[in-house]
Design a protein around this motif. Structure first.
Motif, PDB file in Angstrom:
ATOM      1  N   LEU A  88       1.020  -1.581  -0.254  1.00  0.00           N
ATOM      2  CA  LEU A  88      -0.203  -0.061   0.670  1.00  0.00           C
ATOM      3  C   LEU A  88       0.582   1.308  -0.226  1.00  0.00           C
ATOM      4  CD1 LEU A  88      -2.614  -1.035   2.835  1.00  0.00           C
ATOM      5  CD2 LEU A  88      -2.817  -1.050  -0.315  1.00  0.00           C
ATOM      6  N   GLU A  89       2.231   1.427   0.250  1.00  0.00           N
ATOM      7  CA  GLU A  89       2.872   2.357   0.563  1.00  0.00           C
ATOM      8  C   GLU A  89       3.561   2.428  -0.798  1.00  0.00           C
ATOM      9  OE1 GLU A  89       4.735   1.780   5.319  1.00  0.00           O
ATOM     10  OE2 GLU A  89       5.607   1.302   3.289  1.00  0.00           O
ATOM     11  N   TYR A  90       3.445   1.660  -2.004  1.00  0.00           N
ATOM     12  CA  TYR A  90       3.738   2.000  -3.005  1.00  0.00           C
ATOM     13  C   TYR A  90       3.060   2.201  -3.868  1.00  0.00           C
ATOM     14  CZ  TYR A  90       4.931   0.092  -7.556  1.00  0.00           C
ATOM     15  OH  TYR A  90       5.508   0.148  -8.945  1.00  0.00           O
ATOM     16  N   ILE A  91       1.508   2.003  -3.921  1.00  0.00           N
ATOM     17  CA  ILE A  91       0.261   1.849  -4.290  1.00  0.00           C
ATOM     18  C   ILE A  91       0.658   3.141  -4.185  1.00  0.00           C
ATOM     19  CG2 ILE A  91      -2.355   2.698  -4.210  1.00  0.00           C
ATOM     20  CD1 ILE A  91      -1.411  -0.089  -5.413  1.00  0.00           C
ATOM     21  N   ASN A 101       2.198   5.497  -3.548  1.00  0.00           N
ATOM     22  CA  ASN A 101       3.277   7.106  -3.488  1.00  0.00           C
ATOM     23  C   ASN A 101       3.114   6.792  -5.164  1.00  0.00           C
ATOM     24  OD1 ASN A 101       4.732   7.259  -1.678  1.00  0.00           O
ATOM     25  ND2 ASN A 101       6.002   5.540  -1.393  1.00  0.00           N
ATOM     26  N   LYS A 102       2.809   5.584  -5.860  1.00  0.00           N
ATOM     27  CA  LYS A 102       2.621   6.363  -7.443  1.00  0.00           C
ATOM     28  C   LYS A 102       0.866   6.832  -8.046  1.00  0.00           C
ATOM     29  CE  LYS A 102       5.425   3.469  -8.942  1.00  0.00           C
ATOM     30  NZ  LYS A 102       6.455   4.283  -9.753  1.00  0.00           N
ATOM     31  N   VAL A 103      -0.170   7.065  -6.050  1.00  0.00           N
ATOM     32  CA  VAL A 103      -1.323   7.704  -6.731  1.00  0.00           C
ATOM     33  C   VAL A 103      -1.544   9.170  -6.487  1.00  0.00           C
ATOM     34  CG1 VAL A 103      -3.277   8.017  -5.365  1.00  0.00           C
ATOM     35  CG2 VAL A 103      -2.096   6.109  -6.474  1.00  0.00           C
ATOM     36  N   SER A 104      -0.050   9.454  -5.289  1.00  0.00           N
ATOM     37  CA  SER A 104       0.431  10.912  -5.103  1.00  0.00           C
ATOM     38  C   SER A 104       1.222  11.496  -6.171  1.00  0.00           C
ATOM     39  CB  SER A 104       1.348  10.575  -4.398  1.00  0.00           C
ATOM     40  OG  SER A 104       2.280  11.907  -3.936  1.00  0.00           O
ATOM     41  N   GLU A 105       1.718  10.675  -7.351  1.00  0.00           N
ATOM     42  CA  GLU A 105       2.346  11.137  -8.300  1.00  0.00           C
ATOM     43  C   GLU A 105       1.159  11.134  -9.445  1.00  0.00           C
ATOM     44  OE1 GLU A 105       5.575   7.940  -9.747  1.00  0.00           O
ATOM     45  OE2 GLU A 105       6.621   7.679  -8.090  1.00  0.00           O
ATOM     46  N   ILE A 106       0.113  10.496  -9.460  1.00  0.00           N
ATOM     47  CA  ILE A 106      -0.665  10.917 -10.811  1.00  0.00           C
ATOM     48  C   ILE A 106      -1.913  12.004 -10.449  1.00  0.00           C
ATOM     49  CG2 ILE A 106       0.170   8.524 -11.758  1.00  0.00           C
ATOM     50  CD1 ILE A 106      -3.040   7.999 -10.838  1.00  0.00           C
ATOM     51  N   ILE A 107      -2.000  12.460  -9.157  1.00  0.00           N
ATOM     52  CA  ILE A 107      -3.284  13.311  -8.988  1.00  0.00           C
ATOM     53  C   ILE A 107      -2.341  14.564  -8.618  1.00  0.00           C
ATOM     54  CG2 ILE A 107      -5.017  11.238  -7.780  1.00  0.00           C
ATOM     55  CD1 ILE A 107      -3.623  12.156  -5.297  1.00  0.00           C
TER      56      ILE A 107
END
Ligand code: SME
Length: 137
Positions: free
Chosen positions: A126-129, A131-137
């Motif tokens: 979930l940390e990985y997810i 971080n990825k979500v943070s990059e696309i929003i």
């Protein structure tokens, strides 16, 4: 093209993937800060419909994470007094904040029908997810 789908659609796909692939994830959704208000608003999710589309800061597990900026793992929701029940089937929950430019802008929320199901593997995934979500929003 994949790159042209909206952020909402991407987040919906993330919820679907996590829900499909991980058997102890029975409700997967995102909450985000609702404008300037001190409340969370439900974003894309997969699972049972919930009454909790708006959650004031401080209320429930989600509202506490909005204020604490820390991941909240709940092995047994019945042992929590500040908890907002979504489904009677839910036994456990994990809520992880999502940071953008250092600011807590939302969270991923996962409910499980299994008691005490979350391990370090979930936290890492979930940390990985997040971080990825943070990059696309
Ligand atoms: N259980 C959460 C409310 C959201 S539902 O699980 C979808 C809470 O206590 O904040």
């Amino acid at each position: 093209f994949e790159g042209q789908i909206s952020v909402e659609e991407k987040l919906q796909k993330v919820c679907q993937l996590l829900s499909d692939e991980i058997s102890h994830y029975n409700w997967v959704g995102f909450y985000f800060k609702n404008g300037d208000k001190n409340e969370l608003k439900l974003g894309p999710y997969v699972g049972a419909e919930t009454d909790h589309t708006i959650i004031p800061y401080g209320k429930g597990i989600c509202g506490q994470v909005a204020e604490s900026n820390e991941t909240f793992v709940v092995p047994d929701v019945y042992a929590q007094d500040n908890y907002l029940a979504c489904s009677i089937e839910t036994k456990a929950e994990i809520v992880m904040p999502i940071f953008k430019n250092g600011e807590n802008i939302g969270q991923i929320d996962i409910d499980s029908h299994t008691i005490d199901p979350f391990t370090d593997a979930d936290t890492k995934l979930l940390e990985y997810i997040c971080n990825k979500v943070s990059e696309i929003i």
